[in-house]
Design an enzyme around this catalytic site. Structure first.
Site, PDB file in Angstrom:
ATOM      1  N   CYS A 289     -16.240   1.567   0.322  1.00 49.19           N
ATOM      2  CA  CYS A 289     -15.136   0.826   0.650  1.00 49.19           C
ATOM      3  C   CYS A 289     -14.644   0.951   2.125  1.00 49.19           C
ATOM      4  O   CYS A 289     -13.981   0.157   2.670  1.00 49.19           O
ATOM      5  CB  CYS A 289     -14.052   1.229  -0.216  1.00 49.19           C
ATOM      6  SG  CYS A 289     -13.339   2.792   0.039  1.00 49.19           S
TER       7      CYS A 289
ATOM      8  N   HIS B  31      -7.186   1.044  -6.593  1.00 48.65           N
ATOM      9  CA  HIS B  31      -7.376   0.063  -5.489  1.00 48.65           C
ATOM     10  C   HIS B  31      -8.115  -1.113  -6.119  1.00 48.65           C
ATOM     11  O   HIS B  31      -9.366  -1.724  -6.017  1.00 48.65           O
ATOM     12  CB  HIS B  31      -8.360   0.856  -4.521  1.00 48.65           C
ATOM     13  CG  HIS B  31      -8.137   0.136  -3.039  1.00 48.65           C
ATOM     14  ND1 HIS B  31      -7.533  -0.901  -2.871  1.00 48.65           N
ATOM     15  CD2 HIS B  31      -8.718   0.671  -1.877  1.00 48.65           C
ATOM     16  CE1 HIS B  31      -7.607  -1.262  -1.430  1.00 48.65           C
ATOM     17  NE2 HIS B  31      -8.403  -0.386  -1.042  1.00 48.65           N
TER      18      HIS B  31
ATOM     19  N   GLN C 296     -10.031  -3.678  -3.768  1.00 49.49           N
ATOM     20  CA  GLN C 296     -11.287  -3.361  -3.456  1.00 49.49           C
ATOM     21  C   GLN C 296     -12.368  -3.538  -4.493  1.00 49.49           C
ATOM     22  O   GLN C 296     -13.447  -3.914  -4.276  1.00 49.49           O
ATOM     23  CB  GLN C 296     -11.230  -1.782  -3.124  1.00 49.49           C
ATOM     24  CG  GLN C 296     -12.500  -1.139  -2.639  1.00 49.49           C
ATOM     25  CD  GLN C 296     -12.634  -1.629  -1.339  1.00 49.49           C
ATOM     26  OE1 GLN C 296     -12.310  -1.518  -0.290  1.00 49.49           O
ATOM     27  NE2 GLN C 296     -14.051  -2.160  -1.258  1.00 49.49           N
TER      28      GLN C 296
ATOM     29  N   ASP D  43     -17.295   7.054  -1.413  1.00 47.78           N
ATOM     30  CA  ASP D  43     -15.995   6.983  -0.593  1.00 47.78           C
ATOM     31  C   ASP D  43     -15.664   8.280   0.009  1.00 47.78           C
ATOM     32  O   ASP D  43     -16.397   9.359  -0.294  1.00 47.78           O
ATOM     33  CB  ASP D  43     -14.712   6.599  -1.576  1.00 47.78           C
ATOM     34  CG  ASP D  43     -13.679   6.169  -0.831  1.00 47.78           C
ATOM     35  OD1 ASP D  43     -13.616   6.108   0.390  1.00 47.78           O
ATOM     36  OD2 ASP D  43     -12.420   6.228  -1.567  1.00 47.78           O
TER      37      ASP D  43
ATOM     38  N   ARG E 270     -13.529  -8.544   0.607  1.00 43.42           N
ATOM     39  CA  ARG E 270     -12.298  -8.325   0.399  1.00 43.42           C
ATOM     40  C   ARG E 270     -11.237  -9.532   0.624  1.00 43.42           C
ATOM     41  O   ARG E 270     -10.278  -9.959  -0.223  1.00 43.42           O
ATOM     42  CB  ARG E 270     -11.688  -7.089   1.419  1.00 43.42           C
ATOM     43  CG  ARG E 270     -12.099  -5.777   1.041  1.00 43.42           C
ATOM     44  CD  ARG E 270     -11.500  -5.190  -0.298  1.00 43.42           C
ATOM     45  NE  ARG E 270      -9.916  -5.178  -0.070  1.00 43.42           N
ATOM     46  CZ  ARG E 270      -9.491  -4.113   0.420  1.00 43.42           C
ATOM     47  NH1 ARG E 270      -9.981  -3.141   0.975  1.00 43.42           N
ATOM     48  NH2 ARG E 270      -8.140  -4.359   0.578  1.00 43.42           N
TER      49      ARG E 270
ATOM     50  N   ARG F 213       0.942  -1.366  -0.126  1.00 43.60           N
ATOM     51  CA  ARG F 213       0.148  -0.181  -0.128  1.00 43.60           C
ATOM     52  C   ARG F 213       0.869   1.352  -0.130  1.00 43.60           C
ATOM     53  O   ARG F 213       1.701   1.466   0.940  1.00 43.60           O
ATOM     54  CB  ARG F 213      -0.888  -0.081   1.144  1.00 43.60           C
ATOM     55  CG  ARG F 213      -1.614   1.285   1.476  1.00 43.60           C
ATOM     56  CD  ARG F 213      -2.874   1.321   2.332  1.00 43.60           C
ATOM     57  NE  ARG F 213      -3.851   0.824   1.919  1.00 43.60           N
ATOM     58  CZ  ARG F 213      -5.040   0.563   2.376  1.00 43.60           C
ATOM     59  NH1 ARG F 213      -5.478   1.189   3.561  1.00 43.60           N
ATOM     60  NH2 ARG F 213      -6.117   0.072   1.808  1.00 43.60           N
TER      61      ARG F 213
HETATM   62  N1   CP Z   1     -11.122  -0.432   2.072  1.00 48.16           N
HETATM   63  C1   CP Z   1      -9.698  -0.450   2.609  1.00 48.16           C
HETATM   64  O1   CP Z   1      -8.995  -0.652   1.835  1.00 48.16           O
HETATM   65  O2   CP Z   1      -9.885  -0.252   3.979  1.00 48.16           O
HETATM   66  P1   CP Z   1      -8.600  -0.142   4.935  1.00 48.16           P
HETATM   67  O3   CP Z   1      -7.801   1.257   4.602  1.00 48.16           O
HETATM   68  O4   CP Z   1      -8.806  -0.214   6.239  1.00 48.16           O
HETATM   69  O5   CP Z   1      -7.488  -1.246   4.292  1.00 48.16           O
HETATM   70  N1  NVA Z   2     -10.002   6.832  -1.362  1.00 48.53           N
HETATM   71  C1  NVA Z   2      -9.560   6.210   0.142  1.00 48.53           C
HETATM   72  C2  NVA Z   2      -9.647   4.775   0.345  1.00 48.53           C
HETATM   73  C3  NVA Z   2      -9.581   4.383   1.518  1.00 48.53           C
HETATM   74  C4  NVA Z   2      -9.493   2.677   1.623  1.00 48.53           C
HETATM   75  C5  NVA Z   2      -8.105   6.538   0.337  1.00 48.53           C
HETATM   76  O1  NVA Z   2      -7.221   6.542  -0.643  1.00 48.53           O
HETATM   77  O2  NVA Z   2      -7.851   7.117   1.422  1.00 48.53           O
END
Ligand code: CP
Ligand code: NVA
Length: 307
Positions: A265, A130, A133, A225, A293, A103
């Site tokens: 999400c 993502h 997701q 989101d 997920r 990530r």
């Molecule tokens: N939706 C998602 O990726 O959640 P987290 O940021 O908690 O991993």
């Molecule tokens: N769009 C959000 C998603 C988090 C899972 C971010 O990038 O923070």
């Protein structure tokens, strides 16, 4: 066969459908009798530059349920590209682990990890995409609606990483996708051009508009989101202003199909992009979505490992 899972755009509709079928099969199997140890003696290295609940826990538990192990490397551990270059991190990690999930802030870092690691790399969120997701989300839609083709998915809010991956998945799988967002928060031209190419093959329609009420008419799925993603904190005030009209509340949901499902999400900022009454109401499928997920990522991992 792919080495990595970096963006939905790299996968064909048939490959995506196969991942969805595998995710559903693994879910049914896990609930019935547990999954066999398909990834026994395999280790997943998880590199995080940002916080996480779902991604970390679903990958870690998913790996355990498949007989493997997962290693959590916190944002302070590796300092990707700071303490050590991305290619060096990729090559070192690949000597220890069988799979990498990362990530990151910059999507180029995921691409570089994939380029330099001799093992599969999975994108666990970047500023651009993502994909895990989106796969779990389309599994959720399929489970609730029984089909994907011809459905209307309406996304309310920022055309961010989550939207980009949904757009790619929708246009690959024949789902119509409408965005309601203020100008300045709409998809990049390059993202749209890619998606339009996929849509030309699948027959899915892409719409982009200003008005959320118009956008949700006839929607089978309403998705939202956060307005401010991780890494955009400096823009928070401006974003709060820009997205005022883009809250998913009961009045908006009432404009969609009577059997609409609402997805997010997560994490949600309750009272901003979505209200408590919608999050906790009869249309929300957000916790099924969070669960999926894990099943979707199991499908990705076993597929990349060739089992
Ligand atoms: N939706 C998602 O990726 O959640 P987290 O940021 O908690 O991993
Ligand atoms: N769009 C959000 C998603 C988090 C899972 C971010 O990038 O923070």
């Amino acid at each position: 066969m792919h080495k990595d899972f970096v963006t939905i755009a790299d996968y064909t509709p048939a490959e995506l459908q196969a991942l969805l079928d595998r995710a559903i099969a693994l879910k049914v199997e896990q609930k019935a009798r547990g999954n066999p140890p398909l990834l026994q003696n395999k280790v997943l290295g998880m590199v995080f530059q940002k916080p996480s609940l779902r991604t970390r826990v679903s990958f870690e538990v998913g790996m355990l349920q498949l007989g493997g192990e997962a290693l959590y490397l916190s944002p302070n551990e590796i300092k990707l590209g700071e303490r050590e270059s991305v290619p060096d991190v990729a090559r070192v990690l690949a000597r220890y682990v069988d799979l990498i999930m990362a990530r990151v802030f910059r999507h180029q870092d995921i691409e570089q990890l994939a380029q330099w690691a001799g093992v599969p790399v999975i994108n666990g969120l970047s500023d651009y995409a993502h994909p895990c997701q989106a796969l779990g989300d389309f599994q959720t839609i399929l489970e609730h609606k029984g089909r994907l083709e011809g459905l209307k998915l309406t996304y309310i809010g920022d055309a961010n990483n989550v939207y980009n991956s949904l757009l790619f998945a929708a246009t690959k799988l024949g789902t119509h996708i409408t965005l309601a967002a203020p100008s300045g928060y709409r998809p990049d031209a390059a993202v749209l051009e890619l998606a339009r190419g996929f849509a030309a093959q699948s027959g899915s329609q892409i719409a982009i508009m200003d008005d959320p009420v118009q956008a949700v008419q006839g929607a089978d799925v309403v998705y939202t989101d956060v307005w401010t993603s991780m890494g955009q904190e400096a823009e928070q005030e401006a974003r709060l202003q820009a997205f005022q009209r883009y809250q998913v509340n009961e009045a908006l949901v009432a404009q969609a199909q009577p059997d609409v499902i609402v997805l997010h999400c997560l994490p949600a900022h309750r009272g901003q992009e979505i209200t408590d009454r919608v999050m906790d109401g009869p249309h929300a499928a957000v916790f099924d979505q969070a669960e999926n997920r894990m099943h979707a990522q199991k499908a990705i991992m076993v597929t990349l490992m060739g089992v």
